[in-house]
Design a protein around this motif. Structure first.
Motif, PDB file in Angstrom:
ATOM      1  N   THR A 159      -6.806   7.665  -6.526  1.00  0.00           N
ATOM      2  CA  THR A 159      -5.851   6.564  -6.649  1.00  0.00           C
ATOM      3  C   THR A 159      -6.295   5.375  -5.803  1.00  0.00           C
ATOM      4  O   THR A 159      -6.215   4.216  -6.239  1.00  0.00           O
ATOM      5  CB  THR A 159      -4.450   7.023  -6.229  1.00  0.00           C
ATOM      6  N   THR A 219      -9.394  -2.203  -9.250  1.00  0.00           N
ATOM      7  CA  THR A 219      -8.551  -3.312  -9.702  1.00  0.00           C
ATOM      8  C   THR A 219      -8.692  -4.511  -8.774  1.00  0.00           C
ATOM      9  O   THR A 219      -8.713  -5.670  -9.228  1.00  0.00           O
ATOM     10  CB  THR A 219      -7.088  -2.873  -9.771  1.00  0.00           C
ATOM     11  N   PRO A 249      -5.422   8.705 -12.281  1.00  0.00           N
ATOM     12  CA  PRO A 249      -5.275   7.892 -11.058  1.00  0.00           C
ATOM     13  C   PRO A 249      -6.206   6.687 -11.021  1.00  0.00           C
ATOM     14  O   PRO A 249      -5.870   5.666 -10.418  1.00  0.00           O
ATOM     15  CB  PRO A 249      -5.619   8.883  -9.933  1.00  0.00           C
ATOM     16  N   THR A 256      -3.830   2.371 -12.164  1.00  0.00           N
ATOM     17  CA  THR A 256      -3.752   1.256 -11.211  1.00  0.00           C
ATOM     18  C   THR A 256      -4.061  -0.087 -11.869  1.00  0.00           C
ATOM     19  O   THR A 256      -3.864  -1.133 -11.246  1.00  0.00           O
ATOM     20  CB  THR A 256      -4.730   1.490 -10.047  1.00  0.00           C
ATOM     21  N   SER A 257      -4.524  -0.066 -13.123  1.00  0.00           N
ATOM     22  CA  SER A 257      -4.784  -1.329 -13.830  1.00  0.00           C
ATOM     23  C   SER A 257      -3.515  -2.135 -14.039  1.00  0.00           C
ATOM     24  O   SER A 257      -3.577  -3.344 -14.282  1.00  0.00           O
ATOM     25  CB  SER A 257      -5.434  -1.054 -15.190  1.00  0.00           C
ATOM     26  N   LEU A 317      -1.664  -3.076 -11.874  1.00  0.00           N
ATOM     27  CA  LEU A 317      -1.601  -4.037 -10.775  1.00  0.00           C
ATOM     28  C   LEU A 317      -2.452  -5.277 -11.050  1.00  0.00           C
ATOM     29  O   LEU A 317      -2.438  -6.216 -10.258  1.00  0.00           O
ATOM     30  CB  LEU A 317      -2.084  -3.377  -9.477  1.00  0.00           C
ATOM     31  N   CYS A 358      -7.283   1.673  -7.173  1.00  0.00           N
ATOM     32  CA  CYS A 358      -6.742   0.411  -6.638  1.00  0.00           C
ATOM     33  C   CYS A 358      -7.865  -0.529  -6.235  1.00  0.00           C
ATOM     34  O   CYS A 358      -7.792  -1.743  -6.471  1.00  0.00           O
ATOM     35  CB  CYS A 358      -5.835   0.695  -5.451  1.00  0.00           C
TER      36      CYS A 358
END
Length: 501
Positions: free
Chosen positions: A383, A390, A326, A330-331, A333, A387
């Motif tokens: 997660t 990122t 998790p 998210t990378s 994005l 995010c």
């Protein structure tokens, strides 16, 4: 014959437009970072497998590049490498040297039978990784310019993530079915492809010089033919300099800055390395502080999380490794977040990322017993943290390039072009992240041992909240003024709305 050879060598390289295109340059640098990430993961697993019966080596070697290079050696090597990269007229040589260091380290680790040589190889491999990141980021910033650097670094983050995820799977399968040597043979194969790509790639400013030189030769040839035809009809008149000369000289010949101040002061300032003068930028310092704090948060969580999941859920290495998915997935994005930075500035995503990270990390303290609901809660919170990472790391990397551009405009006597300081600025970024990687695990481990998982969680969350203040004030320019680029964009948007209204 001589004239034919001169014509051949004066021609632009084959496929110049493709080899110097922004997309291809981003792909080459992304692949280089993918290779570095893959090798790092493979070497960790391979050395642990090979020397699993030697306690000292099994404990020390997996963490050598982190403890000795990323935590101690990086500030020195990064600063020197950044200065060296900016001193070169082309970044191809530093880029290839970083590959040579990585290749040598891989062979050294593969063939060496002494522990001391293995450790030296691991340190060199860590140095090569830092060199690739510094030079690669500078190459990308040179190619795309500050106006598109946010989206570009998003692709680099994706490459790092893909390498970290794919390497354990492929390496484990090859190790189990083909043996220890086969993994290194594959590693050398992907390095060989990396060598080929780096030779194929042509930096954009080099491509522009080649193209202008070719256009200049063609213009001179046309002018010579035209003059020879008119000489028979009129007295000789010296031909006017072709228009291409001005463009050629602007790209090839060094430019002299117009300095309206004491020449002695100008000389003294220009002798200082850019890595020192950049530190006078509050905007850059706030980005470096945010980078340091994010590095401390991520590395601290990365160190303590497997221990906590083992204590709470009984997970071993497999479960402890999968729980990082998790955080890393998210990378993907990254390019989207980078595009937002390029269009609207980095302040909003950075501040939002740090502010959301604060409660997300704090709520990790609720995970303290073994139930399905607790595991689901942990995945959701991780997660969110992923995010937020990122939203912060990629814009902070972009802000480094934005800060250099602003500094070059403010002090043209010191920076004739912004790309003369990109590598040194990204070296500062690497140094800040390395310091965070040093402080994070140490502090997180001490707090967890002294006060427990809950206290450690809200401590990391508090760091995120603190980081939102200086980054919110300075990233993207002083909050009351902002960066001229985004101010003009806002004015243009307001003007278009008024016209449409």
């Amino acid at each position: 014959m001589a004239s034919e050879l001169k014509t051949y060598f004066d021609r632009p390289p084959h496929l110049l437009a493709f080899r110097s295109s922004k997309a291809f340059i981003i792909f080459v640098v992304s692949y280089a970072i993918f290779v570095v990430s893959t090798e790092e993961t493979w070497l960790y697993d391979l050395l642990a497998h090979r020397f699993k019966d030697q306690f000292v080596f099994a404990v020390i070697v997996p963490v050598m590049p982190f403890t000795l290079h990323e935590h101690v050696g990086v500030p020195d090597t990064s600063a020197l490498w950044g200065w060296y990269s900016d001193r070169k007229s082309s970044r191809r040589t530093p880029f290839l040297l970083s590959l040579l260091v990585g290749f040598s380290a891989t062979v050294m680790i593969w063939r060496a039978s002494f522990i001391s040589i293995q450790i030296v190889g691991r340190i060199l491999q860590g140095c090569a990784a830092a060199f690739v990141w510094i030079t690669g980021l500078a190459v990308v910033a040179d190619a795309v310019g500050p106006e598109n650097v946010g989206q570009a670094v998003g692709y680099l983050s994706m490459a790092m993530m893909v390498g970290s995820l794919v390497a354990p799977l492929v390496g484990g399968v090859v190790l189990a079915r083909a043996g220890y040597d086969a993994v290194f043979e594959i590693a050398l194969g992907i390095i060989a492809l990396d060598i080929l790509l780096r030779f194929i790639m042509i930096e954009r400013h080099v491509a522009q010089k080649d193209q202008v030189r070719s256009d200049r030769e063609a213009t001179l040839e046309d002018a010579t033919i035209a003059n020879s035809q008119t000489l028979e009809k009129s007295a000789y008149q010296p031909p006017a300099a072709p228009a291409a000369d001005a463009l050629y000289e602007s790209l090839v010949l060094p430019q002299t800055a117009d300095v309206n101040e004491d020449p002695r002061l100008w000389t003294r300032r220009t002798r200082l390395p850019a890595i020192l003068t950049l530190l006078s930028s509050k905007r850059l310092l706030s980005a470096l502080l945010g980078t340091l704090i994010e590095g401390a948060i991520f590395s601290g969580l990365e160190t303590v999380l497997p221990l906590e999941t083992q204590a709470a859920f009984g997970w071993q290495s497999e479960g402890g490794g999968l729980i990082f998915l998790p955080l890393t997935l998210t990378s993907f994005l990254g390019p989207v977040v980078g595009r937002i930075c390029d269009k609207y500035g980095p302040r909003f995503p950075i501040v939002v990322g740090f502010l959301i990270q604060c409660p997300s990390l704090t709520l990790l303290r609720l995970v303290d017993h073994n139930t399905i609901g607790q595991k689901a809660l942990l995945c959701v919170l991780l997660t969110l943290v992923g995010c937020c990472i990122t939203l912060t790391v990629d814009p902070l990397m972009a802000e480094i390039a934005y800060s250099v551009e602003e500094k070059a405009k403010q002090e043209p006597h010191r920076y004739q072009k912004a790309n003369e300081a990109y590598a040194q600025a990204f070296a500062l970024f690497n140094m800040a992240f390395s310091v965070g990687n040093t402080v994070g695990p140490l502090c997180a481990g001490l707090v967890r041992d002294a006060a427990g998982w809950g206290t450690m969680s809200w401590t990391l969350g508090l760091l995120g909240g603190v980081a939102a203040v200086p980054t919110g004030l300075w990233c993207g320019g002083w909050i009351l003024e902002g960066d001229a680029r985004w101010r003009s964009d806002k004015k243009a948007m307001m003007g278009s709305h008024m016209v449409n209204g």
